[in-house]
Design an enzyme around this catalytic site. Structure first.
Site, PDB file in Angstrom:
ATOM      1  N   PHE A 146       0.777  -1.257   0.017  1.00 23.13           N
ATOM      2  CA  PHE A 146      -0.044   0.005  -0.214  1.00 23.13           C
ATOM      3  C   PHE A 146       0.868   1.307   0.059  1.00 23.13           C
ATOM      4  O   PHE A 146       1.684   1.379   0.955  1.00 23.13           O
ATOM      5  CB  PHE A 146      -0.939   0.102   1.256  1.00 23.13           C
ATOM      6  N   ASP A 231       9.165   2.845   1.596  1.00 23.71           N
ATOM      7  CA  ASP A 231       7.946   3.607   2.272  1.00 23.71           C
ATOM      8  C   ASP A 231       7.988   3.407   3.654  1.00 23.71           C
ATOM      9  O   ASP A 231       7.377   2.381   4.209  1.00 23.71           O
ATOM     10  CB  ASP A 231       6.920   3.084   1.516  1.00 23.71           C
ATOM     11  N   LYS A 260       2.565   9.854   8.592  1.00 28.46           N
ATOM     12  CA  LYS A 260       1.730   9.477   9.555  1.00 28.46           C
ATOM     13  C   LYS A 260       2.303   9.919  11.170  1.00 28.46           C
ATOM     14  O   LYS A 260       1.903  11.116  11.537  1.00 28.46           O
ATOM     15  CB  LYS A 260       1.634   7.953   9.795  1.00 28.46           C
TER      16      LYS A 260
HETATM   17  C1  PLP Z   1       2.827   2.332   3.770  1.00 30.74           C
HETATM   18  C2  PLP Z   1       2.053   3.673   3.371  1.00 30.74           C
HETATM   19  N1  PLP Z   1       2.363   4.429   2.594  1.00 30.74           N
HETATM   20  C3  PLP Z   1       1.652   5.408   1.907  1.00 30.74           C
HETATM   21  C4  PLP Z   1       0.462   5.699   2.794  1.00 30.74           C
HETATM   22  C5  PLP Z   1      -0.382   6.634   2.326  1.00 30.74           C
HETATM   23  O1  PLP Z   1      -0.533   7.799   3.354  1.00 30.74           O
HETATM   24  P1  PLP Z   1      -1.568   8.994   3.231  1.00 30.74           P
HETATM   25  O2  PLP Z   1      -2.832   8.386   3.588  1.00 30.74           O
HETATM   26  O3  PLP Z   1      -0.867   9.993   4.406  1.00 30.74           O
HETATM   27  O4  PLP Z   1      -1.420   9.486   1.969  1.00 30.74           O
HETATM   28  C6  PLP Z   1      -0.092   4.791   3.721  1.00 30.74           C
HETATM   29  C7  PLP Z   1      -1.349   4.994   4.343  1.00 30.74           C
HETATM   30  O5  PLP Z   1      -1.961   4.143   5.051  1.00 30.74           O
HETATM   31  C8  PLP Z   1       0.829   3.624   4.242  1.00 30.74           C
HETATM   32  O6  PLP Z   1       0.569   2.917   5.082  1.00 30.74           O
END
Ligand code: PLP
Length: 412
Positions: A146, A231, A260
């Site tokens: 994700f 990520d 986050k």
């Molecule tokens: C690993 C990861 N990358 C990217 C995102 C996307 O972040 P945002 O919701 O702040 O755009 C998330 C959100 O859950 C995530 O868990």
């Protein structure tokens, strides 16, 4: 406003992008939140790994209040002190290069993709890349990953069911099996410019990458001159017991993306690069109006300073392993628990039946908020300030809730 009225208005005036629980939160303090009826809940989700210091931590409250009175927004046409101080700290504790501030995890990943594409383009001038006829542009990601909901990050997200209604996806993304370096190696070709992975797949069900796998990925990226983007939107900022998950794997990616937990509840995203890719973007290449505003940077500084001051790295390790141990005890008594996995305060509990939704509601009734990533995986992401008493309180509630749902099914 009455509870029913709020739910009714949401239905009438808001797009239904979230399957919300019937819980209207009004107040939060430390590890707890209260709903509009005054019922108190132990928060084991922290706004999905966002509230690193819990609710309304005094350090954040003071920093923000001071900054609101001083200056709220400047645009990125001017300098501010909180922004550069935060960039220096992030660089010092991670990859030693430069930082780009965004507003969310998806935006941080978007910026990383642009850096990767431009890096590949610049590489065309090099001896090594001269044999390629055009710049590489493809980012390889993992299945079940994700990376966000914008079109590019959705294309990188290895979950076809999330993409289906929005096809065609933007070009330049390819997905391979997770934890399979051979699959990655086979997918790399002259069009590849980068690999993006999560060290622990969060939304995908708290699935850690194997150590060997990430080391192999690093080696493959080096051998093929690809950028390795990790990520760390969910795993970053002390969540797993070290500042960043890559530390536990003994590797260094070329870029990490954060969001986050960094802002402790305030919207911030960041790409932190190694020196190699720190100067790829130049004025005009990328930007955002709100990214790295003094307010969110002060919040993030309060988060990072409190992690140091209250030794929250150590706390995440100690309480994370205590929570795991207590859950292993429950696993002995509740056969519905099939597996417990994770690192630090990022924990997944795999259930043998599709009852995560029911368990979530039962826990809520008993006074604890938990999260599910699917109908058979419960996810726990409590604030980093969690104490032993909170863990015990949660385990009692979870134990009781498991018994209740088993009893409803006539299994106890
Ligand atoms: C690993 C990861 N990358 C990217 C995102 C996307 O972040 P945002 O919701 O702040 O755009 C998330 C959100 O859950 C995530 O868990």
């Amino acid at each position: 406003m009455r509870k029913e009225k709020i739910i009714e208005m949401e239905k009438e005036y808001m797009m239904h992008t979230y399957a919300r629980l019937p819980l209207i939160l009004k107040k939060g303090k430390g590890m707890y939140v209260w709903d509009t009826d005054g019922k108190k809940y132990l928060d084991m989700v922290a706004g999905i790994a966002v509230l690193s210091l819990g609710h309304s931590h005094q350090e954040i409250v003071s920093a923000i209040s001071e900054q609101v009175s001083a200056i709220v927004h400047t645009s990125n046409l001017y300098y501010t002190e909180p922004q550069v101080v935060l960039a220096k700290i992030l660089s010092d504790i991670s990859l030693g290069g430069k930082v780009f501030f965004a507003n969310s995890g998806a935006e941080a990943n978007e910026a990383a993709f642009k850096i990767a594409r431009k890096y590949a383009r610049k590489m065309l001038g090099s001896e090594e890349a001269r044999r390629k006829e055009k710049p590489s542009y493809v980012v390889i990601s993992a299945m079940n990953s994700f990376h966000g909901r914008t079109l590019a990050t959705l294309a990188a997200t290895g979950q076809p069911e999330k993409q289906k209604m929005f096809e065609p996806m933007p070009a330049g993304f390819k997905t391979v099996a997770f934890n399979d370096a051979g699959a990655l190696e086979s997918a790399i070709d002259k069009e590849t410019c980068a690999v993006i992975l999560e060290a622990i797949q969060g939304e995908g069900g708290v699935i850690p990458a194997d150590k060997e796998y990430l080391r192999n990925v690093r080696a493959l990226c080096d051998r093929n001159d690809l950028l390795f983007i990790l990520d760390e939107v969910q795993t970053g900022v002390a969540r797993t017991g070290s500042y960043f998950a890559f530390e536990s794997y003994g590797i260094k990616p070329d870029m990490i993306t954060l969001a986050k937990g960094l802002g402790g509840g305030f919207p911030i995203g960041a790409v932190v690069a190694s020196k190699k890719v720190s100067d790829i973007l130049v004025p005009g290449d990328h930007g955002t109006t709100f990214g790295g505003s003094p307010i969110v940077c002060r919040a993030a500084l309060a988060v990072l300073r409190t992690i140091e001051k209250e030794d929250l790295l150590e706390n995440a390790r100690i309480q994370g392993s205590y929570l795991m141990d207590r859950l292993f005890e429950l696993e002995q008594r509740h056969t519905i628990i099939k597996k417990i996995r994770g690192l630090g305060l990022m924990i997944g509990i795999v259930l043998g039946e599709d009852v995560a939704g029911e368990l979530l509601k039962t826990c809520m009734g008993q006074g604890a908020i938990i999260n599910k990533t699917s109908e058979n995986v419960i996810r726990l992401l409590p604030p980093l300030i969690i104490g032993k008493d909170h863990v015990d309180e949660f385990v009692d509630i979870f134990d009781r809730s498991l018994t209740m749902i088993q009893r409803n099914k006539g299994k106890v």
